[in-house]
Design a protein around this motif. Structure first.
Motif, mmCIF file in Angstrom:
data_model
loop_
_atom_site.group_PDB
_atom_site.id
_atom_site.type_symbol
_atom_site.label_atom_id
_atom_site.label_comp_id
_atom_site.label_asym_id
_atom_site.label_seq_id
_atom_site.Cartn_x
_atom_site.Cartn_y
_atom_site.Cartn_z
ATOM 1 N N THR A 338 0.830 -1.211 0.000
ATOM 2 C CA THR A 338 0.000 0.000 0.000
ATOM 3 C C THR A 338 0.861 1.257 0.000
ATOM 4 O OG1 THR A 338 -1.791 -1.144 1.144
ATOM 5 C CG2 THR A 338 -1.779 1.251 1.262
ATOM 6 N N VAL A 339 1.943 1.251 0.789
ATOM 7 C CA VAL A 339 2.864 2.394 0.794
ATOM 8 C C VAL A 339 3.476 2.570 -0.589
ATOM 9 C CG1 VAL A 339 4.980 3.340 1.783
ATOM 10 C CG2 VAL A 339 3.360 2.130 3.251
ATOM 11 N N ASP A 340 3.898 1.461 -1.191
ATOM 12 C CA ASP A 340 4.490 1.529 -2.528
ATOM 13 C C ASP A 340 3.503 2.111 -3.544
ATOM 14 O OD1 ASP A 340 6.759 0.401 -1.497
ATOM 15 O OD2 ASP A 340 6.355 -1.618 -2.256
ATOM 16 N N GLU A 341 2.246 1.661 -3.469
ATOM 17 C CA GLU A 341 1.234 2.147 -4.408
ATOM 18 C C GLU A 341 0.999 3.645 -4.256
ATOM 19 O OE1 GLU A 341 -2.212 -0.197 -3.677
ATOM 20 O OE2 GLU A 341 -1.495 -1.928 -4.839
ATOM 21 N N LEU A 342 0.969 4.120 -3.002
ATOM 22 C CA LEU A 342 0.740 5.544 -2.769
ATOM 23 C C LEU A 342 1.867 6.371 -3.366
ATOM 24 C CD1 LEU A 342 -1.126 7.631 -1.300
ATOM 25 C CD2 LEU A 342 0.497 7.498 0.602
ATOM 26 N N ILE A 349 8.406 14.391 -6.160
ATOM 27 C CA ILE A 349 9.836 14.586 -6.396
ATOM 28 C C ILE A 349 10.625 14.071 -5.202
ATOM 29 C CG2 ILE A 349 11.639 16.311 -6.791
ATOM 30 C CD1 ILE A 349 9.445 18.085 -8.049
ATOM 31 N N HIS A 350 10.162 14.438 -3.993
ATOM 32 C CA HIS A 350 10.847 14.029 -2.767
ATOM 33 C C HIS A 350 9.921 13.163 -1.911
ATOM 34 C CE1 HIS A 350 14.433 16.581 -3.096
ATOM 35 N NE2 HIS A 350 13.638 17.545 -3.557
ATOM 36 N N VAL A 351 10.480 12.128 -1.301
ATOM 37 C CA VAL A 351 9.790 11.305 -0.312
ATOM 38 C C VAL A 351 10.577 11.366 0.980
ATOM 39 C CG1 VAL A 351 9.025 8.989 0.334
ATOM 40 C CG2 VAL A 351 8.835 9.741 -2.042
ATOM 41 N N ASP A 366 16.222 4.103 -2.627
ATOM 42 C CA ASP A 366 16.381 3.598 -3.999
ATOM 43 C C ASP A 366 15.209 2.719 -4.430
ATOM 44 O OD1 ASP A 366 18.913 4.842 -4.178
ATOM 45 O OD2 ASP A 366 19.832 3.142 -3.158
ATOM 46 N N GLU A 367 14.072 2.871 -3.756
ATOM 47 C CA GLU A 367 12.917 2.028 -4.056
ATOM 48 C C GLU A 367 12.012 2.670 -5.115
ATOM 49 O OE1 GLU A 367 10.453 -1.352 -3.596
ATOM 50 O OE2 GLU A 367 12.478 -0.920 -2.863
ATOM 51 N N TYR A 368 12.001 3.994 -5.164
ATOM 52 C CA TYR A 368 11.054 4.694 -6.022
ATOM 53 C C TYR A 368 11.785 5.613 -7.003
ATOM 54 C CZ TYR A 368 8.342 3.374 -1.904
ATOM 55 O OH TYR A 368 7.795 2.678 -0.863
ATOM 56 N N THR A 399 19.906 8.709 -11.735
ATOM 57 C CA THR A 399 18.750 8.777 -10.838
ATOM 58 C C THR A 399 17.993 10.078 -11.043
ATOM 59 O OG1 THR A 399 19.853 7.398 -9.188
ATOM 60 C CG2 THR A 399 18.013 8.756 -8.431
ATOM 61 N N LYS A 400 18.702 11.171 -11.211
ATOM 62 C CA LYS A 400 18.039 12.458 -11.440
ATOM 63 C C LYS A 400 17.189 12.408 -12.705
ATOM 64 C CE LYS A 400 21.705 15.165 -9.212
ATOM 65 N NZ LYS A 400 22.745 16.211 -9.414
ATOM 66 N N ARG A 401 17.717 11.816 -13.762
ATOM 67 C CA ARG A 401 16.955 11.726 -15.008
ATOM 68 C C ARG A 401 15.691 10.881 -14.815
ATOM 69 N NH1 ARG A 401 22.147 11.239 -17.270
ATOM 70 N NH2 ARG A 401 21.931 8.966 -17.348
ATOM 71 N N LEU A 402 15.827 9.766 -14.082
ATOM 72 C CA LEU A 402 14.671 8.899 -13.841
ATOM 73 C C LEU A 402 13.575 9.635 -13.071
ATOM 74 C CD1 LEU A 402 16.407 5.517 -12.898
ATOM 75 C CD2 LEU A 402 15.076 6.001 -14.966
ATOM 76 N N VAL A 403 13.981 10.403 -12.064
ATOM 77 C CA VAL A 403 13.013 11.140 -11.252
ATOM 78 C C VAL A 403 12.257 12.131 -12.111
ATOM 79 C CG1 VAL A 403 12.756 12.808 -9.377
ATOM 80 C CG2 VAL A 403 14.254 10.822 -9.079
#
Length: 577
Positions: A338-342, A349-351, A366-368, A399-403
């Protein structure tokens, strides 16, 4: 516009965070404290030219408001969703003696209930969002506007995607972009299954004629009564439920009306609220005070009674009693999925990971396709500076490009103060499946007996009269005896204080109850139970369990036994004691 965060108590619950927003006020940032758990010292965390602008309280669990009074500085208001403010107002005074809460009058005066968009300072508004988890829990959506720039921050608090005693859950999607997600990432994988097992124990033991006590906290007590009462109504079974003490006061304050449930804030005698074939919900979770101690003392030596602990964790099992005991950990948090889905759906941008430390927090790194912050210190970390959004110094260019690629796929959508957002509230029509209850399971298990409950009320009274003279009680060694005065409230040692009633002075045997359409059936069952339980029960310890011989050491040796005597042994599992 600049934005930063700082964990306020990473060495304790790590549920408390300071958000700083520069650019809205001259010469100083807006400083917001999200929740006030143990160990928070906001005066120490703020700099010499910083002042607390406001406190955001997500819900009225003790670990989130324990230090409110200590951190009420600079005239800061406490923003809370209306039901959370209502609950907190009810529990504050009763928590003073038990938890050393301070400044409760000042806290009450600083409470500012919010139900819609509310301006904190010019350029900063907040709106509460439903969060599930507990009665009236809320996250907060912050809308920050500086010149032509708009930034959105979502603070979840403890949340679930389940209904909770009718209160709606955290929405899975929003009509706006969330730039920063401050997420309480504590999870519980087996909550729904545990809830079903707990409800099944309460229901089945009551229908077997047991006097059942469900010991829990005030808010959880309302929740379990709501679910059990509506479940009995759905199954069309006769199940008297009495909720006593603080849980009853909270339910009345929140205007609950649940089928099969009676709210009893105070009682004079334990027998007034205990009934064979019924469930009595009391607090606290352990029988050391409040209503629970009174009721536990009444049923502890009754082998037909049942004592069920519904805890949030951190309590020991009750053992050494003649009554049946059981314990269930009902920590209402989301699953990891559920956390992953949210996070994936909102694409922030930031978690910022809250309410977790160490490995529990590190597993989100590094999960999202977002920048994930999970520090275990009290440093302030910059999320946005005067040049725009900043990345953590350790992330790679890839990672920046992916975000940012992920971000472009989901935006931009900007929240307006007039946007229609879900707000914390209770549904009119109960939805047990949405609460996490496997209704189909209960319909399968109880469909063959539900119809017989039409005559259960009359049968219960008949069986009580027919069997009271023949009922027997077993003796137990040690039962807690300390309770509060019967005329005054005693405190609950969980998330809300609880009132107590007096202890019954009647030593007459407990009444039995019907579980079926006729008195004859019940009497036959009681006769079989009496035959099986005939004789005294003595505690014993297994001192050797070899292949062929098992040796037992009796705790209290019955008088008259001699070497070579043969005795019968009835094995009572620890769960059933």
């Amino acid at each position: 516009m600049e934005l930063s965060f700082q964990h306020a108590n990473p060495g304790a619950g790590n549920e408390s965070t300071i958000l700083r927003i520069d650019g809205l006020l001259p010469d100083q940032p807006v400083c917001l404290l999200v929740d006030a758990g143990a160990g928070v010292d906001v005066a120490d965390a703020l700099g010499p030219d910083e002042y607390l602008t406001g406190i955001l309280l997500t819900h009225a669990h003790l670990d989130h408001y324990r230090s409110l009074g200590e951190n009420l500085v600079d005239g800061a208001p406490i923003y809370a969703a209306t039901p959370t403010a209502t609950v907190l107002d009810r529990v504050l005074d009763l928590g003073v003696g038990e938890y050393d809460l301070s400044n409760v009058d000042a806290v009450r005066n600083a409470l500012e209930p919010v139900a819609d968009w509310t301006t904190i300072v010019e350029g900063l508004e907040l709106s509460p969002l439903p969060a599930g988890h507990t009665l009236g829990a809320a996250g907060f959506l912050l809308r920050i506007e500086d010149d032509d720039e708009t930034v959105t921050v979502l603070v979840t608090g403890d949340f679930t995607r389940r209904h909770t005693a009718g209160y709606e859950p955290m929405p899975g999607t929003l009509p706006v972009d969330v730039d920063v997600l401050v997420v309480n990432a504590v999870t519980r994988e087996q909550y729904a299954e545990t809830l079903d097992d707990a409800l099944d124990t309460l229901l089945s033991r009551a229908r077997a004629g047991s006097r059942v006590v469900a010991a829990t906290s005030g808010l959880r007590g309302v929740q379990i009564a709501y679910q059990l009462g509506h479940l009995a109504d759905d199954l069309d079974v006769d199940l008297p439920i009495r909720v006593v003490g603080q849980a009853a006061r909270l339910a009345e304050t929140l205007d609950y009306d649940v089928p099969n449930v009676e709210w009893v804030p105070t009682f004079a005698d334990a027998d007034d609220v205990l009934e064979p074939g019924g469930v009595t919900v009391s607090g606290p979770e352990v029988p050391v005070g409040g209503s629970t101690a009174v009721l536990y003392r009444e049923i502890a030596d009754d082998p037909d009674a049942t004592f069920v602990q519904l805890t949030g964790g951190g309590t020991d099992d009750v053992t050494g009693t003649a009554c049946t005991t059981a314990r269930y950990v009902l920590s209402n948090h989301p699953t990891r999925e559920t956390v992953d889905e949210l996070v994936t759906t909102l694409a922030p941008i930031h978690v910022v990971v809250n309410h977790q430390t160490g490995r529990g927090a590190d597993r989100y790194k590094d999960e999202y396709r977002s920048y994930v912050w999970a520090p275990s210190d009290e440093r302030a970390y910059t999320l946005r500076d005067d040049t725009g959004w900043t990345a953590p110094p350790w992330v790679t260019e890839q990672t920046k490009r992916l975000v940012w690629e992920h971000r472009r796929e989901h935006g931009p959508r900007v929240v307006e103060s007039g946007d229609d957002l879900p707000t914390p509230g209770r549904v009119d029509t109960p939805d047990l499946a949405a609460e996490g209850v496997d209704v189909a399971r209960f319909r399968r298990e109880y469909s063959d007996t539900a119809g017989s409950d039409a005559d259960a009320g009359a049968d219960r009274a008949a069986v009580r009269e027919a069997t009271s003279a023949d009922s027997t009680r077993s003796e137990v060694g040690s039962v807690p005896t300390s309770t509060g005065d019967s005329a005054a409230p005693a405190s609950d040692s969980t998330s809300a204080a609880d009132g107590s009633g007096g202890q019954s002075g009647d030593d007459s045997p407990p009444a039995s109850s019907a579980d079926g359409p006729s008195t004859r059936v019940v009497l036959a069952r009681l006769a079989r139970l009496e035959a099986a339980l005939d004789g005294e029960v003595h505690d014993a310890t297994v001192v050797d369990a070899g292949d062929d011989v098992t040796l037992l050491r009796l705790a209290d040796v019955p008088a008259g036994l001699e070497h070579g005597d043969e005795v019968g042994v009835r094995i009572v599992p620890e769960f059933d004691r």
